[in-house]
Design an enzyme around this catalytic site. Sequence first.
Site, short mmCIF file in Angstrom:
data_model
loop_
_atom_site.label_atom_id
_atom_site.label_comp_id
_atom_site.label_asym_id
_atom_site.label_seq_id
_atom_site.Cartn_x
_atom_site.Cartn_y
_atom_site.Cartn_z
N GLY A 1 44.47 45.56 55.37
CA GLY A 1 43.39 45.15 53.75
C GLY A 1 43.50 43.51 53.97
O GLY A 1 44.18 42.88 54.81
N ALA B 1 45.20 41.91 52.19
CA ALA B 1 46.25 40.62 51.87
C ALA B 1 46.96 40.93 53.21
O ALA B 1 47.88 39.67 53.74
CB ALA B 1 47.44 41.94 51.11
N ALA C 1 35.48 47.96 48.18
CA ALA C 1 35.27 46.38 47.33
C ALA C 1 34.38 45.98 46.95
O ALA C 1 33.14 45.47 48.14
CB ALA C 1 36.11 45.15 47.04
N GLN C 2 33.13 46.35 46.20
CA GLN C 2 32.03 46.27 45.64
C GLN C 2 31.79 44.62 44.76
O GLN C 2 31.31 43.56 45.47
CB GLN C 2 31.27 47.10 44.85
CG GLN C 2 31.77 48.33 45.74
CD GLN C 2 31.01 49.61 44.32
OE1 GLN C 2 29.91 49.64 42.97
NE2 GLN C 2 30.81 50.48 45.29
N GLY D 1 33.73 42.10 43.69
CA GLY D 1 33.98 40.36 44.33
C GLY D 1 35.24 40.14 44.01
O GLY D 1 36.08 40.69 43.55
N GLU E 1 31.43 40.28 34.86
CA GLU E 1 32.80 42.02 34.84
C GLU E 1 32.88 41.50 33.47
O GLU E 1 33.42 40.29 32.82
CB GLU E 1 33.55 42.24 35.52
CG GLU E 1 32.89 42.45 37.05
CD GLU E 1 33.01 42.54 38.33
OE1 GLU E 1 34.74 42.67 38.82
OE2 GLU E 1 32.74 42.67 39.65
N ASP F 1 52.01 55.05 51.49
CA ASP F 1 53.15 55.29 52.08
C ASP F 1 54.25 54.16 52.24
O ASP F 1 55.44 53.92 52.31
CB ASP F 1 52.50 54.61 53.24
CG ASP F 1 51.83 56.50 53.53
OD1 ASP F 1 51.70 57.34 52.95
OD2 ASP F 1 50.66 55.95 54.95
N HIS G 1 38.59 53.88 37.00
CA HIS G 1 37.76 53.40 36.25
C HIS G 1 36.66 54.31 35.68
O HIS G 1 36.53 55.24 36.11
CB HIS G 1 36.45 52.77 38.42
CG HIS G 1 35.84 51.93 38.08
ND1 HIS G 1 34.53 51.71 37.32
CD2 HIS G 1 35.94 50.73 38.82
CE1 HIS G 1 33.84 50.65 37.92
NE2 HIS G 1 35.06 50.04 38.40
N GLU H 1 48.38 45.85 46.86
CA GLU H 1 48.40 46.30 45.73
C GLU H 1 49.35 46.91 45.89
O GLU H 1 50.00 48.08 44.81
CB GLU H 1 46.82 47.32 46.35
CG GLU H 1 46.78 48.50 44.95
CD GLU H 1 45.56 49.15 44.54
OE1 GLU H 1 44.68 48.54 46.16
OE2 GLU H 1 45.40 49.90 44.24
N ARG I 1 44.61 45.93 34.62
CA ARG I 1 43.99 44.86 35.48
C ARG I 1 41.90 44.27 34.87
O ARG I 1 41.77 44.98 34.93
CB ARG I 1 43.73 44.93 37.10
CG ARG I 1 43.47 44.03 38.41
CD ARG I 1 43.34 44.80 39.19
NE ARG I 1 42.61 45.81 39.23
CZ ARG I 1 41.36 45.64 40.68
NH1 ARG I 1 41.41 44.33 40.60
NH2 ARG I 1 40.66 46.72 40.29
N LEU J 1 41.78 41.60 44.90
CA LEU J 1 41.25 40.74 45.52
C LEU J 1 42.01 39.21 46.12
O LEU J 1 42.65 39.24 46.92
CB LEU J 1 40.02 40.30 46.19
CG LEU J 1 39.82 41.87 46.40
CD1 LEU J 1 37.70 41.98 46.20
CD2 LEU J 1 39.72 42.77 47.70
#
Length: 550
Positions: free
Chosen positions: A17, A19, A49-50, A52, A116, A209, A230, A360, A371, A377
């Site tokens: 991802g 990270a 992810a939408q 930003g 946001e 995991d 969310h 994450e 958060r 991100l």
Amino acid sequence: MHLEEGLMADYVIIGSGVAGLYTAICLAKHGRVAVLSKQDLTSGNTWFAQGGIAAAFSEEDSPALHFEDTWKAGGCFGWRSAIQVMVEEAPARIQDLLRMGVKFDCRNGRIDLGQEGAHSRKRILHIGGDATGKELLGALLHRAREAGVIFVENAFAERLLLVEDRCRGVVFVKDGRGYCAYARAVILATGGCGQIFKCTTNAPAATGDGLAMAFQAGAVLRDLEFFQFHPTVFFPPQGKPFLISEAVRGEGARLVNRHGEYFMEQIHPRAELGPRDIVARAILAEQQKTGGPVYLDMRHLGSAYARERFPTIYNRCLEWGIDISRDLIPVSPAAHYLIGGVQVDLDGRTAVENLFAVGEVASTGVHGANRLASNSLLEGLVFGHRVARAAAAIPPQKGGKPDILQVKASGKEEAACRAAAEPLQQLMWQHVGLIRRDAGLSQARRQLKQWWPLTGYNYAEAALNETRNMLIVAAMMVEAAAARRESRGCHYRHEYPDQDPGWAMKHIRFQKSSPLPARPESMDYPEPHFCSGTQHIMMGGEFHDSSADD
Ligand code: FAD
Ligand code: SIN
């Protein structure tokens, strides 16, 4: 399973991802970097992810304002030093992305900054309207390939290899065969664990995991009671729930009840742009009060703008016959983001030497108890850069054979583990979700204790190992949620609805008394440990009291 000498690298990164990839790019100039991904390279949450990436990037904004918003949204519970690092290094990481060729959306020749919830300024950089994750990942993958990073897809990391308490590598399974990968540093970038809940925005790969592996290896896990839900998720009649970005509310979308009435203004001064936990609980309450759905109304945007600004949402809703420029969208909360995780210092070091965590899966402390939107991100980028710097300083490791103990599950345990998967998701959603009640937490704990013996085995199927990992994470989450008898940020206890100052600086941590190898009988049910007043961090494996930093 016979293990083959699979891979020798300087750095093994588990997860592809934001990270994992950003860390890989930063490390590539220091040595051979291998990135493992349990499915394809786009299998994590990043792809979805939408909204930003948050960064103070305009003249009206500053890292200090970004700090204030992050700190407040986190219930004044975050680690100030980590927040400081994140907001101050954010603009530099955005500049890196620009140099890599990432094309953030622009308006009138300038980067178009979105709004946001709980942000006091417009500071959300987005790509492709609401396709930020997909576009970002595409650019990072391209750059990582150019930099010579080695990718191993469909490689399921099962456990970490330890030699004399140092992490030396990882065991992974690919095409039914087990391999050892050795490296001087291992970086966990395995993402979150939303799949432990029945209703989630998360990718199927988000099964915790990395959290389970880190726990088994002796790392410290922290703040697991804080899981963010969310508020606005669309549940189609079939298939996966689909996020309706908070950026939509940032553009003025309103929440209405079944009678067409707005209700958020009575609940929070910032109405629809209040903190996520408050908006999410308000939606639940409204659904219960009216006995009907709650909708998002974004009809004011008009067809052309809606299509241009939110093309992904527009098209996904249209698949279900909803034209967002003309119709209301039914929305409900769903599990979204793990705030706690593997405790790390400011350079991503865990309590296990040569093991790092980023993204994450890590608990850097920046999110506090809740958060701020679009800080995730960013966290992956900022701390990925720092992890790479710290990992690059680790000298090559020599010799030492890890002690690999595999306790194979029998058919009986396999059947029991398979049968536990769905009830676990149901149990967590019902009792450890948005509103947590004493009786529900007790029931969850009783059930998890019954399942606990299944966590001591290695299973032949990756899906069963995922369930085992989810059981480990869920048990800790339930223990932490039951222990914290107050409501703070996204952790809400029905019987304790207020913040308790006595808990203001208390963190709940888990660390296994004896790290690998573990036999089923030695896998004790996790006991929470409390640390008061400080944010203990790790320095080269030693605990260091950082209260003086804050
Ligand atoms: P991920 O992107 O989840 O990647 C994890 C990787 O680890 C995957 O490659 C996976 O295959 C691999 N992996 C896991 N386990 C194993 C294993 N055992 N072996 C090998 N590989 C393994 N945040 C924002 O800041 N802005 C947003 O707009 C935003 N929108 C979001 C929208 C949605 C729908 C969701 C779900 C989240 C959103 N978030 C957003 C949160 C953010 O996307 C994630 O927190 C972030 O992308 C996590 O990145 P990561 O690199 O840590 O993990
Ligand atoms: C969203 O677009 O609403 C998700 C943003 C986030 O989770 O940070």
